[in-house]
Design a protein around this motif. Structure first.
Motif, PDB file in Angstrom:
ATOM      1  N   UNK A   1       0.827  -1.205   0.000  1.00 45.18           N
ATOM      2  CA  UNK A   1       0.000   0.000   0.000  1.00 45.18           C
ATOM      3  C   UNK A   1       0.866   1.263   0.000  1.00 45.18           C
ATOM      4  N   UNK A   2       1.909   1.266   0.821  1.00 46.19           N
ATOM      5  CA  UNK A   2       2.767   2.455   0.848  1.00 46.19           C
ATOM      6  C   UNK A   2       3.551   2.594  -0.453  1.00 46.19           C
ATOM      7  N   UNK A   3       3.882   1.481  -1.103  1.00 47.69           N
ATOM      8  CA  UNK A   3       4.566   1.542  -2.403  1.00 47.69           C
ATOM      9  C   UNK A   3       3.640   2.141  -3.461  1.00 47.69           C
ATOM     10  N   UNK A   4       2.381   1.726  -3.466  1.00 46.88           N
ATOM     11  CA  UNK A   4       1.402   2.265  -4.416  1.00 46.88           C
ATOM     12  C   UNK A   4       1.122   3.734  -4.103  1.00 46.88           C
ATOM     13  N   UNK A   5       1.058   4.074  -2.816  1.00 47.57           N
ATOM     14  CA  UNK A   5       0.851   5.471  -2.436  1.00 47.57           C
ATOM     15  C   UNK A   5       1.992   6.362  -2.945  1.00 47.57           C
ATOM     16  N   UNK A   6       3.208   5.829  -2.901  1.00 51.27           N
ATOM     17  CA  UNK A   6       4.368   6.574  -3.414  1.00 51.27           C
ATOM     18  C   UNK A   6       4.197   6.853  -4.909  1.00 51.27           C
ATOM     19  N   UNK A   7       3.723   5.857  -5.658  1.00 52.45           N
ATOM     20  CA  UNK A   7       3.464   6.056  -7.090  1.00 52.45           C
ATOM     21  C   UNK A   7       2.345   7.078  -7.287  1.00 52.45           C
ATOM     22  N   UNK A   8       1.334   7.033  -6.446  1.00 52.99           N
ATOM     23  CA  UNK A   8       0.249   8.006  -6.526  1.00 52.99           C
ATOM     24  C   UNK A   8       0.724   9.422  -6.252  1.00 52.99           C
ATOM     25  N   UNK A   9       1.585   9.584  -5.241  1.00 50.55           N
ATOM     26  CA  UNK A   9       2.136  10.919  -4.958  1.00 50.55           C
ATOM     27  C   UNK A   9       2.943  11.431  -6.147  1.00 50.55           C
ATOM     28  N   UNK A  10       3.697  10.536  -6.792  1.00 53.60           N
ATOM     29  CA  UNK A  10       4.499  10.933  -7.950  1.00 53.60           C
ATOM     30  C   UNK A  10       3.596  11.379  -9.103  1.00 53.60           C
ATOM     31  N   UNK A  11       2.494  10.664  -9.332  1.00 52.13           N
ATOM     32  CA  UNK A  11       1.548  11.068 -10.380  1.00 52.13           C
ATOM     33  C   UNK A  11       0.925  12.430 -10.059  1.00 52.13           C
ATOM     34  N   UNK A  12       0.628  12.655  -8.786  1.00 50.19           N
ATOM     35  CA  UNK A  12       0.051  13.935  -8.375  1.00 50.19           C
ATOM     36  C   UNK A  12       1.069  15.065  -8.526  1.00 50.19           C
ATOM     37  N   UNK A  13       2.317  14.830  -8.109  1.00 47.09           N
ATOM     38  CA  UNK A  13       3.365  15.856  -8.266  1.00 47.09           C
ATOM     39  C   UNK A  13       3.549  16.247  -9.730  1.00 47.09           C
ATOM     40  N   UNK A  14       3.384  15.273 -10.625  1.00 41.72           N
ATOM     41  CA  UNK A  14       3.585  15.549 -12.052  1.00 41.72           C
ATOM     42  C   UNK A  14       2.401  16.285 -12.680  1.00 41.72           C
ATOM     43  N   UNK A  15       1.292  16.390 -11.941  1.00 42.59           N
ATOM     44  CA  UNK A  15       0.110  17.067 -12.454  1.00 42.59           C
ATOM     45  C   UNK A  15      -0.855  16.151 -13.184  1.00 42.59           C
ATOM     46  N   UNK A  16      -0.565  14.855 -13.254  1.00 43.24           N
ATOM     47  CA  UNK A  16      -1.427  13.931 -13.985  1.00 43.24           C
ATOM     48  C   UNK A  16      -2.715  13.604 -13.233  1.00 43.24           C
ATOM     49  N   UNK A  17      -2.643  13.570 -11.899  1.00 41.14           N
ATOM     50  CA  UNK A  17      -3.807  13.166 -11.105  1.00 41.14           C
ATOM     51  C   UNK A  17      -3.960  14.056  -9.877  1.00 41.14           C
ATOM     52  N   UNK A  18      -5.121  13.955  -9.253  1.00 33.12           N
ATOM     53  CA  UNK A  18      -5.298  14.538  -7.922  1.00 33.12           C
ATOM     54  C   UNK A  18      -4.889  13.470  -6.906  1.00 33.12           C
ATOM     55  N   UNK A  19      -4.793  13.864  -5.666  1.00 36.12           N
ATOM     56  CA  UNK A  19      -4.308  12.940  -4.628  1.00 36.12           C
ATOM     57  C   UNK A  19      -5.250  11.761  -4.391  1.00 36.12           C
ATOM     58  N   UNK A  20      -6.526  11.869  -4.785  1.00 36.23           N
ATOM     59  CA  UNK A  20      -7.476  10.770  -4.589  1.00 36.23           C
ATOM     60  C   UNK A  20      -7.138   9.539  -5.431  1.00 36.23           C
ATOM     61  N   UNK A  21      -6.359   9.726  -6.489  1.00 35.28           N
ATOM     62  CA  UNK A  21      -6.066   8.615  -7.399  1.00 35.28           C
ATOM     63  C   UNK A  21      -5.328   7.475  -6.691  1.00 35.28           C
ATOM     64  N   UNK A  22      -4.433   7.792  -5.779  1.00 27.39           N
ATOM     65  CA  UNK A  22      -3.694   6.744  -5.052  1.00 27.39           C
ATOM     66  C   UNK A  22      -4.661   5.822  -4.306  1.00 27.39           C
ATOM     67  N   UNK A  23      -5.681   6.399  -3.681  1.00 23.82           N
ATOM     68  CA  UNK A  23      -6.664   5.589  -2.962  1.00 23.82           C
ATOM     69  C   UNK A  23      -7.401   4.653  -3.910  1.00 23.82           C
ATOM     70  N   UNK A  24      -7.697   5.140  -5.117  1.00 25.60           N
ATOM     71  CA  UNK A  24      -8.386   4.281  -6.093  1.00 25.60           C
ATOM     72  C   UNK A  24      -7.480   3.160  -6.580  1.00 25.60           C
ATOM     73  N   UNK A  25      -6.191   3.430  -6.764  1.00 22.71           N
ATOM     74  CA  UNK A  25      -5.273   2.357  -7.174  1.00 22.71           C
ATOM     75  C   UNK A  25      -5.215   1.270  -6.096  1.00 22.71           C
ATOM     76  N   UNK A  26      -5.172   1.680  -4.849  1.00 28.53           N
ATOM     77  CA  UNK A  26      -5.148   0.721  -3.733  1.00 28.53           C
ATOM     78  C   UNK A  26      -6.449  -0.070  -3.693  1.00 28.53           C
ATOM     79  N   UNK A  27      -7.576   0.605  -3.887  1.00 27.58           N
ATOM     80  CA  UNK A  27      -8.881  -0.074  -3.865  1.00 27.58           C
ATOM     81  C   UNK A  27      -8.975  -1.141  -4.956  1.00 27.58           C
ATOM     82  N   UNK A  28      -8.400  -0.877  -6.130  1.00 31.38           N
ATOM     83  CA  UNK A  28      -8.405  -1.865  -7.214  1.00 31.38           C
ATOM     84  C   UNK A  28      -7.686  -3.140  -6.765  1.00 31.38           C
ATOM     85  N   UNK A  29      -6.534  -2.985  -6.127  1.00 34.51           N
ATOM     86  CA  UNK A  29      -5.765  -4.155  -5.682  1.00 34.51           C
ATOM     87  C   UNK A  29      -6.490  -4.872  -4.554  1.00 34.51           C
ATOM     88  N   UNK A  30      -7.089  -4.101  -3.649  1.00 31.86           N
ATOM     89  CA  UNK A  30      -7.858  -4.730  -2.570  1.00 31.86           C
ATOM     90  C   UNK A  30      -9.026  -5.534  -3.131  1.00 31.86           C
TER      91      UNK A  30
END
Length: 153
Positions: free
Chosen positions: A21-50
């Protein structure tokens, strides 16, 4: 081959993650820093795996974290996170993961094209190990065959 942009802020080298989860969150933060996503996207990536399990671990040592297109995707984007210590996602054959690639797409067509292009990169069995050892964002882009703006190198 066209992949989404991979700016420096979307690459994290040697991240410390206590679990998947923390590894996926790190990828989500990177996507958000780049402007591709909002911070909610990391939670959705985790939910898909769950919900669907560790199918995102697509090759030995490699996870492709993603979620369906949604309002939290501002534009197509890619992130690459290399892990200082590998983490288990629960995949029966491809654990532990050393590299997490985060993918955000705005529509289904982009999703299919980006996954196919990434699959071509990772057809090379040494690609994950080279990415895991990459020292900086420029080396990651070179290994993926793209430049900072997402065009083919």
């Amino acid at each position: 081959m066209n992949l989404p942009p991979l700016p420096d802020e979307a690459v994290v080298i040697g991240a410390h993650a206590v679990d998947w989860r923390s590894a996926v969150r790190e990828a989500g933060r990177a996507l958000t820093r780049s402007g591709a996503t909002s911070s909610d996207y990391a939670d959705r990536m985790i939910a898909v795996i769950e919900e669907f399990g560790a199918y995102v671990v697509i090759a030995p040592g490699l996870a492709l974290a993603h979620a369906r297109p949604g309002r939290d995707v501002r534009r197509e984007g890619l992130a690459v996170v290399t892990l200082a210590e590998p983490v288990a996602f629960g995949h029966p054959h491809n654990d532990p993961v050393r590299v997490v690639v985060g993918l955000a797409v705005a529509n289904a067509e982009e999703h299919v094209a980006s996954v196919a292009n990434l699959a071509n990169v990772f057809n090379d069995p040494g690609a994950v190990g080279r990415l895991a050892r990459a020292g900086d964002p420029a080396e990651v882009r070179t290994l993926l065959g793209i430049d900072r703006g997402g065009a083919e190198a």
